[in-house]
Design a protein around this motif. Structure first.
Motif, PDB file in Angstrom:
ATOM      1  N   LEU A  43       0.767  -1.196   0.037  1.00 32.08           N
ATOM      2  CA  LEU A  43      -0.193   0.022   0.077  1.00 32.08           C
ATOM      3  C   LEU A  43       0.917   1.308  -0.073  1.00 32.08           C
ATOM      4  O   LEU A  43       0.353   2.434  -0.347  1.00 32.08           O
ATOM      5  CB  LEU A  43      -0.928  -0.058   1.127  1.00 32.08           C
ATOM      6  CG  LEU A  43      -1.885  -0.839   1.031  1.00 32.08           C
ATOM      7  CD1 LEU A  43      -2.799  -1.043   2.445  1.00 32.08           C
ATOM      8  CD2 LEU A  43      -3.069  -1.012  -0.100  1.00 32.08           C
TER       9      LEU A  43
ATOM     10  N   PRO B 118       0.208   2.161  -5.071  1.00 33.12           N
ATOM     11  CA  PRO B 118      -0.373   3.227  -5.648  1.00 33.12           C
ATOM     12  C   PRO B 118       0.629   4.398  -6.361  1.00 33.12           C
ATOM     13  O   PRO B 118       0.088   4.840  -7.478  1.00 33.12           O
ATOM     14  CB  PRO B 118      -0.949   4.039  -4.444  1.00 33.12           C
ATOM     15  CG  PRO B 118      -1.198   2.870  -3.605  1.00 33.12           C
ATOM     16  CD  PRO B 118       0.115   2.092  -3.629  1.00 33.12           C
TER      17      PRO B 118
ATOM     18  N   LEU C 280       0.930   2.947  -9.959  1.00 28.47           N
ATOM     19  CA  LEU C 280      -0.014   3.136 -10.795  1.00 28.47           C
ATOM     20  C   LEU C 280      -0.059   4.551 -11.365  1.00 28.47           C
ATOM     21  O   LEU C 280      -0.302   4.841 -12.476  1.00 28.47           O
ATOM     22  CB  LEU C 280      -1.475   3.150 -10.065  1.00 28.47           C
ATOM     23  CG  LEU C 280      -1.810   1.602  -9.458  1.00 28.47           C
ATOM     24  CD1 LEU C 280      -2.988   1.579  -8.588  1.00 28.47           C
ATOM     25  CD2 LEU C 280      -1.974   0.638 -10.727  1.00 28.47           C
TER      26      LEU C 280
ATOM     27  N   ALA D  61      -6.642   6.840 -12.050  1.00 30.12           N
ATOM     28  CA  ALA D  61      -6.775   5.761 -11.120  1.00 30.12           C
ATOM     29  C   ALA D  61      -5.558   5.691 -10.150  1.00 30.12           C
ATOM     30  O   ALA D  61      -5.787   5.315  -8.861  1.00 30.12           O
ATOM     31  CB  ALA D  61      -6.468   4.254 -12.030  1.00 30.12           C
ATOM     32  N   GLY D  62      -4.315   6.143 -10.491  1.00 32.13           N
ATOM     33  CA  GLY D  62      -3.298   6.208  -9.463  1.00 32.13           C
ATOM     34  C   GLY D  62      -3.599   7.348  -8.486  1.00 32.13           C
ATOM     35  O   GLY D  62      -3.389   6.760  -7.239  1.00 32.13           O
TER      36      GLY D  62
ATOM     37  N   ALA E 232      -6.096   6.056  -6.018  1.00 29.91           N
ATOM     38  CA  ALA E 232      -5.416   4.960  -5.046  1.00 29.91           C
ATOM     39  C   ALA E 232      -4.626   5.661  -3.919  1.00 29.91           C
ATOM     40  O   ALA E 232      -4.757   5.144  -2.826  1.00 29.91           O
ATOM     41  CB  ALA E 232      -4.617   4.011  -5.939  1.00 29.91           C
TER      42      ALA E 232
ATOM     43  N   THR F 222      -5.367   5.202   0.255  1.00 29.14           N
ATOM     44  CA  THR F 222      -4.414   4.462   0.838  1.00 29.14           C
ATOM     45  C   THR F 222      -3.455   5.202   1.813  1.00 29.14           C
ATOM     46  O   THR F 222      -3.040   4.645   2.639  1.00 29.14           O
ATOM     47  CB  THR F 222      -3.661   3.459  -0.241  1.00 29.14           C
ATOM     48  OG1 THR F 222      -2.878   4.347  -1.092  1.00 29.14           O
ATOM     49  CG2 THR F 222      -4.465   2.589  -0.822  1.00 29.14           C
TER      50      THR F 222
END
Length: 656
Positions: free
Chosen positions: A489, A493, A496, A515-516, A519, A523
C-alpha cells in the motif's frame, strides 16, 4: 550480507586473570566492552564491586612520548614515513613482548630530552641574537655600559627619531643648561643613537626639552664592559651554543635508523591503550571481576576458543527490547570496500534495518563510471589502486578507498570505451594538429558531446530504475517484518501513478493517472483517525508527486558530470595544440605533452572528487529515502589495531 546478530556477554573471573582475559578478548577481536551502567546504579552491586583502576594516564603519556620522538626524527633527522606505510609482519610474541617496548620507550625519552635541550638552546640563541641587535648601534661607543654617572654628572644613552636634526636637540639642550653634552653614536633608518652627559642638578631641566623632540632613554640593563666587548662575548656564546646544537643533532641523526622501533612501539602502546580503556569499564572487589559487553555472533566461536584459556564463567543472552545493540555489517571481502560509502552517511539501525552495501554497490560503481567515463582515466585509477593495495596493504578507510578504486577504475574504463573517451579527445586533437593526413578518432557507441539528449534520457531511465529498486526493497522489508500489506500500500499506488503518466504520454489517455491518484487518496491516509483525516492525508499525498519528479531530475547530474569531464579534457587538449602552431613539430609535440599532462591530471583529480560525491549523494538522498532506516551505533570491539605492522601468529594468521 546482513547485519550481524549480537549477544549480550556477562562474565565473571578472578582479578589475577585480568591481564590474560583482556589479552584473549583483544585477540578474539569480537567483544565490545561496555560501561556497566545498570550495575553502577544498583546499590546492591556497588556495595560489592567498584570500578577497576587502570594505567590509562601512564599509557597515554607513553603514546605522547613516542609520537613526539617520531616528530623529533622527522624534524631534525629528515625521517619521514610517507603517505603510505608499508606494513611489515611481526610475530605476536615479539609484538607483545616487553623488552622491545621498554627499549623503544627509553629511546623515545632520550630523543625527547634532546628535543627539549634543542628548544632551550634555541631560546638562548634567540636571546643572544636580540642582545646583539640591541648592542649593535652602540658598537662604536668606547665606554663601559655600567658607567651611568660620575660624582657630578649623569651618563645616559638615548634615542630619537631620525627626522629630528641633531642641531635641534643640541639647541634645546643648550636652552635648558650649558653644562651638558650630546653626542651622536650611530644612526639607522629607524633611530638616532645618542650619548648624553649632563650635570646631575641640570638633568631635570634638560629632559623635558629633549622629550619634546622625541628623545627617549635607552635601557641596557645588566651589562658590563663596552658594547664591543659584549658583542664579542655574545658571538663566543653563540658559537658554543651552535657547537652544542650540532652535537645533539648528530646524536639524533644517529637514531634515524631506529624509526621502525618507535613505530612498532607506538602500535604496541596503542594496544595497551585499548586494553586500559576496557579495564576502566570492569568492576572488581579485588578478588573477582565482572565484565559486560556485546559479542558479534560471527566471532562467537573464536571467543569461546579464547576463553577456554581463562578461568571464568560467562553468560550469553539475546538483546532485550530496551537495549540498543551496535551495528556490524558482514559482507564478502570483495564487497567490504563499499562500507566507507555507507559509514559516511550512517549505519542502519540494528532492529528493522537492512544492510545497504550489497544494494548500493553495483549502482554506486556504475554511477561513478557513467559520470567519469574515460578509458585512460579509468585505467590510471585502476592501476594506481592496484599498485597501492598490493604494495602497501592499507587497512581501514584507506584500504576500503583503494579497493573500491579498483572497481571504480574498471567501471570508468568501460564507460569510457563506450563513449570514445581517452583523455577526452586527446588522440583526435593530437593527430589533427601534428599529423593532419592521418587523423584518428576513437569509435564511440554514444558521444556525450554530440548527443547529450540521449545521455540525459539514459540517465533519467537509470534513475527511474534506481528509485524503483529502492521501493522494491521497501516492500521486502515490510514483508520481512510481517507487514506485507503495508509495503504494497505504500508503494503500489505510486506505481499506478507512474504507469498512468506513461500511458498519457504514449496513448494520450489520462484514466491511468486518475486511477493512480484515486489509489493514493484511498491508501495514504489509512493510519489517520476518522474518514476526513484519512481523506485529507490522501489528498496531501498528491503533493509528493513534486518530490518524485525532483528525485528523478536529480539523475541529470549523471549526464552533467559526464559532460563536465569530457568538456574540460577537450578544452585542455585544444589548449595543448595552440603553442605548437608555427613551431617545429618536435618542439610543438613537447609543448603539447606538457600542457596535456598538466591539464588532464587536474581534470582527473578534481572530477574524481566531484564524481564520488555525486555518486554518493544519489544513494543517500534519492535511494536511501525509499527504505533506509539510519542511526545505527558502530560496533567497536576490543581488537588488535595497528598502523605500521601486521601482527601475526606462528601460523602466519594476521590478527585484525
Amino acid at each position: 550480507m546482513a547485519i550481524v546478530k549480537m549477544k549480550r556477554l556477562r562474565l565473571l573471573s578472578l582479578t589475577e586473570e585480568r591481564e590474560e582475559l583482556l589479552a584473549r578478548l583483544q585477540w578474539a577481536g569480537c567483544v565490545e566492552v561496555l560501561e556497566p551502567e545498570a550495575e553502577l546504579n544498583d546499590p546492591a552491586w556497588t556495595a560489592l564491586l567498584k570500578r577497576e583502576t587502570s594505567a590509562l594516564l601512564t599509557v597515554k603519556g607513553q603514546m605522547t612520548a613516542v609520537r613526539a620522538a617520531l616528530d623529533t626524527l622527522k624534524r631534525y633527522a629528515g625521517v619521514k614515513s610517507g603517505l603510505f606505510v608499508r606494513r611489515e609482519p611481526v610475530l605476536e610474541r615479539v609484538f607483545f613482548g616487553a623488552e622491545r617496548r621498554d627499549a623503544a620507550l627509553a629511546l623515545a625519552e632520550q630523543l625527547n630530552q634532546w628535543a627539549r635541550e634543542l628548544g632551550k638552546l634555541q631560546t638562548m640563541e634567540t636571546n643572544l641574537e636580540n642582545r646583539k641587535a640591541s648592542l649593535a648601534p652602540w658598537a662604536a661607543l668606547d665606554l663601559p655600559l655600567e658607567t651611568q654617572e660620575t660624582a657630578t654628572t649623569v651618563v645616559q644613552l638615548g634615542t630619537c627619531p631620525p627626522a629630528v636634526p641633531l642641531t635641534a636637540l643640541e639647541g634645546a639642550l643648550a636652552e635648558a643648561t650649558e653644562q651638558a653634552h650630546l653626542q651622536l653614536v650611530s644612526q639607522d633608518n629607524h633611530l638616532q643613537y645618542l650619548l648624553l652627559v649632563c650635570r646631575k642638578e641640570d638633568l631635570d631641566a634638560a629632559m623635558p626639552c629633549l622629550r619634546a623632540h622625541g628623545y627617549a632613554v635607552a635601557r641596557l640593563k645588566g651589562l658590563t664592559g663596552t658594547p664591543a666587548d659584549n658583542l664579542r662575548l655574545a658571538d663566543a656564546e653563540l658559537a658554543q651554543l651552535q657547537k652544542a646544537r650540532e652535537e645533539i643533532l648528530q646524536q639524533i641523526l644517529a637514531c634515524a635508523g631506529r624509526r621502525k622501533e618507535l613505530e612498532l612501539c607506538l602500535d604496541r602502546v596503542t594496544q595497551d591503550l585499548h586494553r586500559e580503556q576496557a579495564r576502566e569499564k570492569i568492576l572488581t572487589n579485588g578478588t573477582v571481576l565482572f565484565l559486560e559487553g556485546w559479542v558479534a555472533l560471527t566471532g562467537l566461536a573464536r571467543l569461546e576458543e579464547e576463553l577456554q584459556n581463562v578461568v571464568c564463567a560467562y553468560d550469553l543472552a539475546d538483546p532485550q527490547e530496551e537495549e540498543t545493540p551496535p551495528t556490524l555489517l558482514k559482507n564478502p571481502k570483495w564487497l567490504t570496500c563499499i562500507n566507507m560509502v555507507t559509514e559516511m552517511y550512517s549505519l542502519p539501525v540494528y532492529r528493522g534495518g537492512i544492510d545497504p552495501n550489497p544494494l548500493i554497490f553495483g549502482f554506486f560503481v556504475a554511477f561513478f563510471g557513467f559520470m567519469f567515463a574515460d578509458l585512460a582515466y579509468g585505467l590510471a585509477l585502476l592501476i594506481l589502486s592496484l599498485v597501492i593495495t598490493r604494495k602497501f596493504r592499507p587497512k581501514g578507510t584507506m584500504g576500503y578507498m583503494f579497493q573500491l578504486g579498483q572497481y571504480l577504475g574498471l567501471s570508468t574504463a568501460v564507460f569510457g570505451a563506450l563513449t570514445g573517451g581517452f583523455f577526452g579527445d586527446a588522440i583526435y586533437q593530437f593527430t589533427a594538429a601534428f599529423f593532419p593526413d592521418h587523423v584518428i578518432s576513437l569509435p564511440a557507441l554514444i558521444n556525450p558531446l554530440q548527443d547529450p539528449m540521449t545521455i540525459m534520457v539514459i540517465a533519467l531511465g537509470v534513475g527511474a530504475v534506481h528509485m524503483l529498486f529502492g521501493q522494491c526493497v521497501h516492500i521486502y522489508m515490510e514483508i520481512r517484518d510481517g507487514r506485507p500489506a503495508e509495503g504494497f500500500l505504500d508503494v503500489v499506488p505510486w506505481w499506478l501513478v507512474f504507469a498512468g503518466i506513461a500511458l498519457a504520454y504514449f496513448q494520450g489517455t489520462f484514466w491511468g493517472i486518475a486511477a493512480g491518484f484515486l489509489a493514493l487518496l484511498l491508501t495514504q491516509g489509512r493510519h489517520r483517525k476518522g474518514i476526513l483525516g484519512k481523506l485529507f492525508e490522501g489528498i496531501a499525498s498528491w503533493y509528493d508527486i513534486t518530490s518524485w519528479l525532483g528525485d528523478i531530475l536529480s539523475y541529470c547530474r549523471l549526464m552533467a558530470l559526464m559532460l563536465a569531464t569530457s568538456v574540460i579534457s577537450q578544452v585542455f587538449n585544444i589548449l595543448a595544440t595552440l603553442p605548437g602552431e608555427g613551431l617545429p613539430k618536435p618542439l610543438g609535440i613537447l609543448l603539447f605533452l606538457v600542457i596535456f599532462l598538466v591539464g588532464n591530471l587536474f581534470n582527473m583529480g578534481i572530477n574524481i572528487i566531484g564524481t564520488y560525491v555525486h555518486a554518493a549523494r544519489l544513494q543517500y538522498l534519492e535511494f536511501f529515502g525509499k527504505f533506509y532506516k539510519e542511526g545505527g551505533v558502530p560496533f567497536q570491539p576490543l581488537k588488535v589495531q595497528t598502523k605500521y605492522v601486521d601482527v601475526t601468529t606462528d601460523d602466519g594468521e594476521v590478527l585484525e
